[in-house]
Design an enzyme around this catalytic site. Structure first.
Site, PDB file in Angstrom:
ATOM      1  CB  ALA A  69      -0.813   0.050   1.195  1.00  0.00           C
ATOM      2  CG  HIS A 196       0.286  -6.647   5.538  1.00  0.00           C
ATOM      3  ND1 HIS A 196       0.128  -6.116   6.821  1.00  0.00           N
ATOM      4  CD2 HIS A 196       0.803  -5.541   4.575  1.00  0.00           C
ATOM      5  CE1 HIS A 196       0.812  -4.875   6.629  1.00  0.00           C
ATOM      6  NE2 HIS A 196       0.999  -4.477   5.509  1.00  0.00           N
ATOM      7  CB  THR A 232       8.719 -11.751 -12.949  1.00  0.00           C
ATOM      8  OG1 THR A 232      10.016 -11.386 -13.641  1.00  0.00           O
ATOM      9  CG2 THR A 232       8.273 -12.917 -13.224  1.00  0.00           C
ATOM     10  CB  CYS A 318       3.659   4.064   9.646  1.00  0.00           C
ATOM     11  SG  CYS A 318       3.623   2.112   9.146  1.00  0.00           S
TER      12      CYS A 318
END
Ligand SMILES: Cc1ncc(COP(=O)(O)O)c(C=O)c1O
Length: 369
Positions: A69, A196, A232, A318
């Site tokens: 995110a 998550h 990838t 955070c």
């Protein structure tokens, strides 16, 4: 250990882990390869993207997998800024995740004007203030869907409608809402998601970008799952994320009922403690419980709980831990409450016994004060 920090991250659901391993070990060819195994990988990835698009109610070409995110938030703001260089004004809120604030701060450093949408005394976005803040050169309004501290569900749909009327892009960070509550992205132009927080793996997120929105990729290096982000294709992570979303959808009612019951149990227990103030926000999701113990320093309180086997947090993982909580201050107007607030993150995995243990350790802690 008792984990009550599900808003910071969630454990990987074993069913999601099984899907991840199955795809990663069995369908491992590069989905960009033209051979038969590559085509098999592409088919698996296309099925995962279709599940995601269905979950969010958007066209499949709107789904842009990212690593997180944080990346999606940065991509939204910086990718739009590169595409529409004449638009030099951005509106955010004080409730945004550090990655959104950081991306907006980066733009401010490049000379952009960044305005902050005011909150009402209930801690919700002042939707009408958008009319006065939006300017002819506004690039995007970016507002998170849920306050990650108090859990208040913000009026993003009304904000998105307002932006549509003003012909301004609207981006929302859905990270704390996915798997916890419903939403309508009809008027939303871009959205950020992370796996998550919804029992999926760490290392994959999404930027949802509606087809009419232009953006310049931040990572160049060829066409991957989409033309918008090279690398990838991570077949296993895509399949795992899709599975996590499918389970969140199918089990939404059961999960919510359990979380609501645990929430009510915590609130009843907290009300027994005279030293504890519950910071109840308007429109709060039951997955969040915010409370203050005036006179305590959260880092010391959290250490006490952790030493007694209980893990939770004071703010978003955070954010700076020494600052006062903007969200708690917005709804209480009380500095002492805002510097002594704690956040529990509840889950359908949380048990009655875990809450009982938490309440008993809380009573002991308050007794030490
Ligand atoms: C609202 C919000 N946005 C973004 C993030 C970052 O998510 P990620 O770890 O996927 O980068 C978080 C989680 O910490 C969050 O709560």
């Amino acid at each position: 250990m008792i984990y009550l920090d599900y808003s910071a991250t969630t454990p990987l659901d074993p069913r999601v882990a099984a899907k991840w391993m199955d795809v990663e070990t069995r369908v491992y060819a590069n989905a960009n390869s033209a051979h038969a195994l590559g085509l098999a990988s592409k088919a698996i990835n296309d099925a995962s993207l279709a599940v995601m698009a269905g979950f969010f109610g958007v066209p499949v070409e709107s789904i842009i997998p990212t690593a997180s995110a944080v990346e999606a938030n940065n991509f939204a703001l910086k990718g739009l800024a590169l595409k529409y260089p004449k638009k030099r004004h951005v509106i955010v809120s004080a409730l945004e995740h550090a990655s959104l604030i950081g991306a907006a701060g980066y733009l401010a450093h490049q000379g952009y004007d960044v305005d902050t949408l005011p909150l009402t005394p209930q801690g919700l976005y002042d939707v009408e203030a958008l009319d006065t803040l939006i300017r002819p050169d506004t690039l995007v309004v970016s507002l998170t869907a849920v306050d990650s501290e108090t859990g208040s569900r913000q009026p993003i749909e009304s904000c998105a409608e307002r932006c549509r009327l003003h012909h301004v892009f609207f981006h929302t960070d859905l990270t704390q809402l996915v798997g916890k509550g419903s939403f309508d992205l009809s008027h939303v132009d871009l959205a950020t998601v992370s796996a998550h927080k919804v029992y999926g793996p760490k290392g994959i997120g999404l930027l949802i970008k509606k087809p009419h929105v232009g953006i310049v990729p931040l990572l160049h290096g060829g066409h991957s799952v989409t033309p918008w982000r090279a690398s990838t294709p991570p077949n296993g992570l895509l399949a795992a994320f899709a599975e996590a979303l499918r389970l969140a959808h199918d089990e939404a009612d059961q999960r919510l009922a359990i979380v609501q019951a645990r929430h009510d149990q915590v609130i009843a227990g907290l009300r027994q403690q005279s030293r504890v103030t519950i910071n109840q926000a308007s429109q709060a999701l039951p997955h969040f419980v915010n409370f203050s113990i005036v006179g305590t320093r959260p880092e010391e309180g959290l250490r006490y709980f952790s030493d007694h086997g209980i893990c939770f947090s004071s703010k978003s993982a955070c954010s700076g831990q020494d600052e006062k909580s903007v969200s708690v201050y917005a709804i209480t107007g009380d500095e002492a409450l805002a510097i002594s607030s704690y956040r529990l993150g509840l889950s359908h995995l949380t048990t009655v016994t875990e809450i009982e243990t938490f309440l008993s350790v809380l009573a002991d802690y308050v007794g030490t004060l």
